[in-house]
Design an enzyme around this catalytic site. Sequence first.
Site, PDB file in Angstrom:
ATOM      1  N   PRO A 188       5.239  22.401  19.463  1.00 33.78           N
ATOM      2  CA  PRO A 188       4.235  23.311  18.734  1.00 33.78           C
ATOM      3  C   PRO A 188       4.603  23.557  17.275  1.00 33.78           C
ATOM      4  O   PRO A 188       5.887  23.445  16.957  1.00 33.78           O
ATOM      5  CB  PRO A 188       4.502  24.791  19.442  1.00 33.78           C
ATOM      6  CG  PRO A 188       5.169  24.242  20.916  1.00 33.78           C
ATOM      7  CD  PRO A 188       5.873  23.071  20.582  1.00 33.78           C
ATOM      8  N   THR A 189       3.579  23.677  16.345  1.00 29.41           N
ATOM      9  CA  THR A 189       3.760  23.309  15.052  1.00 29.41           C
ATOM     10  C   THR A 189       4.565  24.606  14.329  1.00 29.41           C
ATOM     11  O   THR A 189       5.146  24.493  13.488  1.00 29.41           O
ATOM     12  CB  THR A 189       2.540  23.325  14.269  1.00 29.41           C
ATOM     13  OG1 THR A 189       1.459  24.215  14.720  1.00 29.41           O
ATOM     14  CG2 THR A 189       1.562  21.856  14.509  1.00 29.41           C
ATOM     15  N   ASN A 190       4.506  25.826  14.904  1.00 32.93           N
ATOM     16  CA  ASN A 190       4.978  27.002  14.254  1.00 32.93           C
ATOM     17  C   ASN A 190       6.671  27.175  15.106  1.00 32.93           C
ATOM     18  O   ASN A 190       6.947  28.346  15.128  1.00 32.93           O
ATOM     19  CB  ASN A 190       4.135  28.230  14.419  1.00 32.93           C
ATOM     20  CG  ASN A 190       3.813  28.552  15.772  1.00 32.93           C
ATOM     21  OD1 ASN A 190       3.900  27.618  16.623  1.00 32.93           O
ATOM     22  ND2 ASN A 190       3.062  29.682  15.696  1.00 32.93           N
ATOM     23  N   CYS A 191       7.052  26.359  15.873  1.00 35.14           N
ATOM     24  CA  CYS A 191       8.390  26.492  16.446  1.00 35.14           C
ATOM     25  C   CYS A 191       9.342  25.703  15.746  1.00 35.14           C
ATOM     26  O   CYS A 191       9.128  24.515  15.148  1.00 35.14           O
ATOM     27  CB  CYS A 191       8.301  25.751  17.984  1.00 35.14           C
ATOM     28  SG  CYS A 191       7.346  27.104  19.032  1.00 35.14           S
ATOM     29  N   LEU A 192      10.430  26.079  15.560  1.00 39.32           N
ATOM     30  CA  LEU A 192      11.625  25.701  14.862  1.00 39.32           C
ATOM     31  C   LEU A 192      12.246  24.591  15.738  1.00 39.32           C
ATOM     32  O   LEU A 192      12.194  24.782  16.778  1.00 39.32           O
ATOM     33  CB  LEU A 192      12.524  26.571  14.233  1.00 39.32           C
ATOM     34  CG  LEU A 192      11.993  27.915  13.504  1.00 39.32           C
ATOM     35  CD1 LEU A 192      13.214  28.867  13.080  1.00 39.32           C
ATOM     36  CD2 LEU A 192      11.326  27.414  12.059  1.00 39.32           C
TER      37      LEU A 192
END
Length: 111
Positions: free
Chosen positions: A107-111
């Site tokens: 997921p793009t907004n997961c670090l």
Amino acid sequence: MSELLIEGRSIPLDKDGYLRELADWSPAVAHALAEREELELQPEHWEILDLLRGFYAEFQLSPANRPLVKYVAQKLGPDKGNSLHLNRLFKGAPAKLAAKLAGLPKPTNCL
């Protein structure tokens, strides 16, 4: 770069252990990825993985935690669509780990 060896085939992974090619996914690949995470896939895991693959097919993205919880709640009800249930299944990182096991991008907004 790491890889999985599945049924005599080399499956390339990125630096975070996600599939480089979504088309390489199969249930055997999911089991191998889960094994690397010291997780044994049960029917309740597969239910979420199947939903995630459907979400990706519809929206072309891997959901972050909040949208994942909401989507699961819409499709499977509040008993399964809640943070506690998903965190228990996916070791406290449901969006990232479930996406990895479902053969989807991080997921793009997961670090």
